[in-house]
Design an enzyme around this catalytic site. Structure first.
Site, PDB file in Angstrom:
ATOM      1  N   ASP A   1       0.843  -1.122   0.096  1.00 12.25           N
ATOM      2  CA  ASP A   1       0.014   0.089  -0.027  1.00 12.25           C
ATOM      3  C   ASP A   1       0.846   1.221   0.045  1.00 12.25           C
ATOM      4  OD1 ASP A   1      -2.040  -1.905   0.422  1.00 12.25           O
ATOM      5  OD2 ASP A   1      -2.213  -1.309   2.554  1.00 12.25           O
TER       6      ASP A   1
ATOM      7  N   ASP B   1       1.158   4.675   1.915  1.00  9.82           N
ATOM      8  CA  ASP B   1       0.620   5.297   3.262  1.00  9.82           C
ATOM      9  C   ASP B   1       0.929   6.856   3.405  1.00  9.82           C
ATOM     10  OD1 ASP B   1      -0.487   3.007   4.366  1.00  9.82           O
ATOM     11  OD2 ASP B   1       1.549   2.234   5.001  1.00  9.82           O
TER      12      ASP B   1
END
Length: 274
Positions: free
Chosen positions: A194, A196
């Site tokens: 991911d 962030d």
């Protein structure tokens, strides 16, 4: 570097390098060779693995207190040796800490390798903020992100979204694995990682700005998790824009469910949700 009172205090998600390995004391839950998982929750994309940047509402305070008498080198997990502590930064956590110390966490190459603890302010050699990492993306600078973007969608997303984030006029920077990778070059990212992002917003931005932030996820070639830091706590932007009525504000003293995450300030009094 000797930390002095006139220096800005480290904030959650800042990266801290030690001048001496003994400046980090591991929490009791990190000793005996196992990694902290529930003790260091993090941004939405890394909660399961334990992002060292956030504190634990259930046992973060207990761990911070226990750390005062723990953390000899022989007590640390096998991956967290003196060489690693001196080579890599700690991540500032959102958890209680006594005077002269800051809650911080170490991370290894694997998602399961996390260790919460305390760092001595007087033992810090260097600090890098997410905002500084974002500034490094502007201009020619470091060519690594562009070289890595093809194989790492989260870095491709960072390069794509950086100009749009800058245009919103907010203080922002990469956190989590992407921030750690930018700061160290160590192989902590995967093709499925991911992205962030941290946005510092001490006051509530206009609704249009929040909506524009939320829409960034539509253009990202990976999962995007944006944490908003109010100065007193942090929350997931996705929760706010979902419009459920309340959001979970993570603070150093525990979580709060609030209709307005900017309405609460840590004045040392009672923890009252609203």
């Amino acid at each position: 570097m000797r930390w002095s009172a006139d220096m800005a205090a480290p904030r959650p998600h800042d990266l801290l390098w030690l001048a001496r390995a003994g400046g980090f004391t591991a929490a009791a839950s990190c000793r005996a060779g196992w990694s902290v998982r529930g003790a260091v929750g993090g941004t939405a994309g890394e909660t399961a693995a334990g992002d060292p940047a956030a504190g634990a509402p259930d046992n973060g305070a207990a761990d911070a207190g226990a750390a005062a008498g723990a953390g000899a080198a022989s007590d640390l997990p096998s991956w967290l040796d003196t060489r690693w502590l001196m080579r890599t930064p700690l991540v500032v956590r959102r958890a209680p800490a006594p005077p002269g110390r800051v809650a911080a966490g170490a991370r290894g190459l694997q998602r399961s390798q996390r260790c919460a603890g305390l760092a001595d302010l007087g033992a810090l050699a260097r600090r890098v903020t997410p905002e500084q990492l974002a500034a490094g993306l502007r201009g020619p600078g470091d060519g690594r992100p562009r070289q890595a973007a093809e194989g790492l969608p989260c870095i491709a997303a960072l390069l794509l979204l950086a100009p749009r984030l800058d245009a919103l006029g907010l203080a922002w920077g990469p956190a989590g694995g992407a921030g750690f990778w930018l700061a160290t070059g160590l192989p902590v990212l995967r093709s499925g990682s991911d992205l962030d992002l941290l946005v510092r917003a001490p006051a509530a931005p206009p609704a249009a700005t929040l909506a524009a932030l939320a829409k960034l996820a539509d253009a990202a070639p990976c999962r995007l998790d944006i944490q908003v830091d109010t100065g007193h706590g942090g929350f997931a932007l996705a929760e706010l824009v979902r419009g459920a009525g309340r959001v979970l504000l993570k603070t150093a003293r525990g979580p709060l469910l609030l209709a307005d995450p900017w309405a609460w300030a840590d004045d040392g009094g009672a923890m009252d949700a609203a």
